[in-house]
Design an enzyme around this catalytic site. Structure first.
Site, PDB file in Angstrom:
ATOM      1  N   TYR A   1       0.826  -1.204   0.000  1.00 25.10           N
ATOM      2  CA  TYR A   1       0.000   0.000   0.000  1.00 25.10           C
ATOM      3  C   TYR A   1       0.857   1.249   0.000  1.00 25.10           C
ATOM      4  O   TYR A   1       2.083   1.184   0.159  1.00 25.10           O
ATOM      5  CB  TYR A   1      -0.958   0.008   1.205  1.00 25.10           C
ATOM      6  CG  TYR A   1      -0.294   0.330   2.532  1.00 25.10           C
ATOM      7  CD1 TYR A   1       0.546  -0.584   3.162  1.00 25.10           C
ATOM      8  CD2 TYR A   1      -0.488   1.571   3.144  1.00 25.10           C
ATOM      9  CE1 TYR A   1       1.154  -0.274   4.366  1.00 25.10           C
ATOM     10  CE2 TYR A   1       0.115   1.884   4.355  1.00 25.10           C
ATOM     11  CZ  TYR A   1       0.935   0.955   4.966  1.00 25.10           C
ATOM     12  OH  TYR A   1       1.543   1.267   6.155  1.00 25.10           O
TER      13      TYR A   1
ATOM     14  N   ARG B   1       8.131   4.170  -4.822  1.00 26.02           N
ATOM     15  CA  ARG B   1       8.176   3.269  -3.652  1.00 26.02           C
ATOM     16  C   ARG B   1       7.165   2.123  -3.811  1.00 26.02           C
ATOM     17  O   ARG B   1       7.450   0.988  -3.434  1.00 26.02           O
ATOM     18  CB  ARG B   1       7.924   4.052  -2.360  1.00 26.02           C
ATOM     19  CG  ARG B   1       8.099   3.196  -1.106  1.00 26.02           C
ATOM     20  CD  ARG B   1       8.064   4.003   0.175  1.00 26.02           C
ATOM     21  NE  ARG B   1       6.755   4.577   0.427  1.00 26.02           N
ATOM     22  CZ  ARG B   1       6.463   5.370   1.446  1.00 26.02           C
ATOM     23  NH1 ARG B   1       7.411   5.709   2.320  1.00 26.02           N
ATOM     24  NH2 ARG B   1       5.249   5.846   1.607  1.00 26.02           N
TER      25      ARG B   1
ATOM     26  N   ARG C   1      -7.511 -20.859  -1.173  1.00 24.51           N
ATOM     27  CA  ARG C   1      -6.659 -20.568  -0.009  1.00 24.51           C
ATOM     28  C   ARG C   1      -5.451 -21.509   0.018  1.00 24.51           C
ATOM     29  O   ARG C   1      -5.513 -22.626   0.513  1.00 24.51           O
ATOM     30  CB  ARG C   1      -7.401 -20.652   1.317  1.00 24.51           C
ATOM     31  CG  ARG C   1      -6.515 -20.033   2.419  1.00 24.51           C
ATOM     32  CD  ARG C   1      -6.939 -20.289   3.824  1.00 24.51           C
ATOM     33  NE  ARG C   1      -5.904 -19.745   4.730  1.00 24.51           N
ATOM     34  CZ  ARG C   1      -4.752 -20.362   5.007  1.00 24.51           C
ATOM     35  NH1 ARG C   1      -4.480 -21.534   4.491  1.00 24.51           N
ATOM     36  NH2 ARG C   1      -3.852 -19.790   5.806  1.00 24.51           N
TER      37      ARG C   1
ATOM     38  N   HIS D   1      -1.025 -20.964   0.230  1.00 25.87           N
ATOM     39  CA  HIS D   1       0.041 -19.958   0.371  1.00 25.87           C
ATOM     40  C   HIS D   1       0.684 -19.634  -0.981  1.00 25.87           C
ATOM     41  O   HIS D   1       1.015 -18.495  -1.260  1.00 25.87           O
ATOM     42  CB  HIS D   1       1.125 -20.446   1.333  1.00 25.87           C
ATOM     43  CG  HIS D   1       0.685 -20.463   2.770  1.00 25.87           C
ATOM     44  ND1 HIS D   1      -0.427 -21.139   3.210  1.00 25.87           N
ATOM     45  CD2 HIS D   1       1.215 -19.883   3.869  1.00 25.87           C
ATOM     46  CE1 HIS D   1      -0.568 -20.975   4.501  1.00 25.87           C
ATOM     47  NE2 HIS D   1       0.420 -20.213   4.931  1.00 25.87           N
TER      48      HIS D   1
ATOM     49  N   LYS E   1       6.418  -1.766   1.940  1.00 27.44           N
ATOM     50  CA  LYS E   1       5.218  -1.189   2.547  1.00 27.44           C
ATOM     51  C   LYS E   1       4.076  -2.196   2.399  1.00 27.44           C
ATOM     52  O   LYS E   1       3.182  -2.061   1.559  1.00 27.44           O
ATOM     53  CB  LYS E   1       4.894   0.162   1.900  1.00 27.44           C
ATOM     54  CG  LYS E   1       4.154   1.075   2.849  1.00 27.44           C
ATOM     55  CD  LYS E   1       4.258   2.515   2.425  1.00 27.44           C
ATOM     56  CE  LYS E   1       3.253   3.404   3.125  1.00 27.44           C
ATOM     57  NZ  LYS E   1       3.281   3.371   4.575  1.00 27.44           N
TER      58      LYS E   1
ATOM     59  N   GLU F   1      12.770   2.567  13.797  1.00 26.58           N
ATOM     60  CA  GLU F   1      11.815   3.616  13.426  1.00 26.58           C
ATOM     61  C   GLU F   1      10.633   3.534  14.371  1.00 26.58           C
ATOM     62  O   GLU F   1      10.654   2.770  15.335  1.00 26.58           O
ATOM     63  CB  GLU F   1      11.376   3.431  11.975  1.00 26.58           C
ATOM     64  CG  GLU F   1      10.695   2.097  11.719  1.00 26.58           C
ATOM     65  CD  GLU F   1      10.264   1.880  10.269  1.00 26.58           C
ATOM     66  OE1 GLU F   1      10.115   2.868   9.533  1.00 26.58           O
ATOM     67  OE2 GLU F   1      10.051   0.712   9.898  1.00 26.58           O
TER      68      GLU F   1
ATOM     69  N   LEU G   1      11.227   1.590   6.919  1.00 28.65           N
ATOM     70  CA  LEU G   1      10.541   2.016   5.702  1.00 28.65           C
ATOM     71  C   LEU G   1      11.242   3.275   5.174  1.00 28.65           C
ATOM     72  O   LEU G   1      11.505   4.192   5.958  1.00 28.65           O
ATOM     73  CB  LEU G   1       9.073   2.339   6.003  1.00 28.65           C
ATOM     74  CG  LEU G   1       8.299   2.641   4.726  1.00 28.65           C
ATOM     75  CD1 LEU G   1       7.860   1.347   4.064  1.00 28.65           C
ATOM     76  CD2 LEU G   1       7.109   3.526   4.982  1.00 28.65           C
TER      77      LEU G   1
HETATM   78  N1  PMP Z   1       7.764   3.977   8.920  1.00 30.87           N
HETATM   79  C1  PMP Z   1       6.606   3.301   9.006  1.00 30.87           C
HETATM   80  C2  PMP Z   1       6.602   1.963   9.666  1.00 30.87           C
HETATM   81  C3  PMP Z   1       5.419   3.859   8.490  1.00 30.87           C
HETATM   82  O1  PMP Z   1       4.263   3.182   8.575  1.00 30.87           O
HETATM   83  C4  PMP Z   1       5.464   5.146   7.911  1.00 30.87           C
HETATM   84  C5  PMP Z   1       4.209   5.775   7.384  1.00 30.87           C
HETATM   85  N2  PMP Z   1       3.762   5.154   6.230  1.00 30.87           N
HETATM   86  C6  PMP Z   1       6.686   5.814   7.838  1.00 30.87           C
HETATM   87  C7  PMP Z   1       7.823   5.194   8.343  1.00 30.87           C
HETATM   88  C8  PMP Z   1       6.797   7.185   7.204  1.00 30.87           C
HETATM   89  O2  PMP Z   1       6.651   7.126   5.821  1.00 30.87           O
HETATM   90  P1  PMP Z   1       6.148   8.398   4.986  1.00 30.87           P
HETATM   91  O3  PMP Z   1       7.017   9.544   5.381  1.00 30.87           O
HETATM   92  O4  PMP Z   1       6.338   8.007   3.578  1.00 30.87           O
HETATM   93  O5  PMP Z   1       4.722   8.617   5.367  1.00 30.87           O
END
Ligand code: PMP
Length: 283
Positions: A31, A50, A98, A100, A145, A177, A201
């Site tokens: 997403y 991305r 269903r 995997h 993501k 993060e 991310l």
């Molecule tokens: N890390 C994670 C785990 C996130 O979910 C997000 C938000 N999507 C971010 C970092 C920040 O990403 P962005 O600046 O692209 O929103």
């Protein structure tokens, strides 16, 4: 409000997907959340790049060209009532038996939905927020993501339970993060953040903040940050599309610095708002 689902534009409450959708059964999808300010998408190309990287990582062919994505996003965005939006976009590996293993024939599910974009209220920017730390027990592909967000969901709920805005994650004693954001710290006037890797991310806001640091000629460095450095930081910031840049002023119940958003945060936050205004005016 219109949403896009597999070629149709329809009201949200009429949008339906199969219970055999692999997004539902396996969290098999990816997403994006793309900000739209005053009806202008922000860093759209970067979000679509991305998205492509996430699709490549899960071996799912991109169902649309960039031009097709833009057309769909703009149509959904234009029909939405709010000028500022977060456009939620999801691609799953679609329905199938269903199992995997990937289905023989893949019909990806593509869903695009506008959401109101709630950026932090001025009082929150002024005061900062509290955060807690927790072990990072996610998988080793946090750069994807993915909609498989259970570990992030559980991590985020820990901070909700503690009455805080975010859970900052530590893997083997190193900062990764937040559960829904990237994290920067300031020590002795230097902005520090973990470098991009499979453990975080690659935030679009993270890139914007680093660009602004460069433009403002603020000392900054990407390097691993130990838990201890996080705890003794002069400033801690969260960055994400909805949070923009937000100061953490209490971490695990202890004030960060003097307990107020710091001077480096103020400069970067002001520059971020300026930059946004320029984008809104078509610069
Ligand atoms: N890390 C994670 C785990 C996130 O979910 C997000 C938000 N999507 C971010 C970092 C920040 O990403 P962005 O600046 O692209 O929103």
């Amino acid at each position: 409000m219109l949403v896009y689902l597999n070629g149709d534009y329809l009201p949200l409450d009429e949008a339906r997907v199969s219970v055999l959708d692999r997004g539902f059964l396996f969290g098999d999808g990816v997403y994006e959340v793309i900000p739209v300010y005053s009806r202008r998408p922000f860093r759209l190309h970067e979000h679509l790049v991305r998205l492509q990287a996430s699709l490549d990582a899960i071996r799912l062919a991109n169902p649309h060209s960039e031009a097709e994505w833009i057309e769909r996003i703009e149509r959904v965005s234009t029909a939405a009532e709010w000028p500022d939006q977060g456009i939620y976009l999801q691609v799953t590996r679609g329905p199938g038996p269903r199992d995997h293993a990937f289905p023989q024939v893949i019909q990806p599910t593509v869903f695009i939905m506008p959401m109101p974009l709630a950026t932090p209220a001025p009082a929150l920017v002024e005061q900062g927020v509290c955060a807690i730390t927790a072990p990072d027990d996610r998988w080793l592909h946090c750069d994807v993501k993915s909609v498989s967000l259970l570990a992030n969901v559980l991590a985020r709920q820990r901070s909700v339970d503690a009455g805080c805005a975010e859970t900052i994650l530590l893997r083997d004693g190193w900062l990764t993060e937040g559960s829904t954001s990237n994290v920067f710290i300031v020590r002795d006037g230097v902005i520090l953040a973990p470098p991009k890797s499979n453990l975080i991310l690659p935030g679009i806001t993270y890139d914007v903040v680093l660009e602004l640091a460069r433009t403002l000629e603020l000392p900054h460095q990407l390097r691993p940050i130990a838990a201890d450095e996080l705890k003794r930081a002069d400033e801690v910031w969260l960055t994400s599309t909805p949070k923009e840049v937000l100061a953490v002023t209490r971490l695990d119940g202890v004030p960060v610095g003097d307990g107020r958003p710091g001077p480096v945060f103020r400069r970067v936050h002001a520059a971020y708002q300026d930059y946004k205004r320029r984008v809104m005016h078509g610069a």
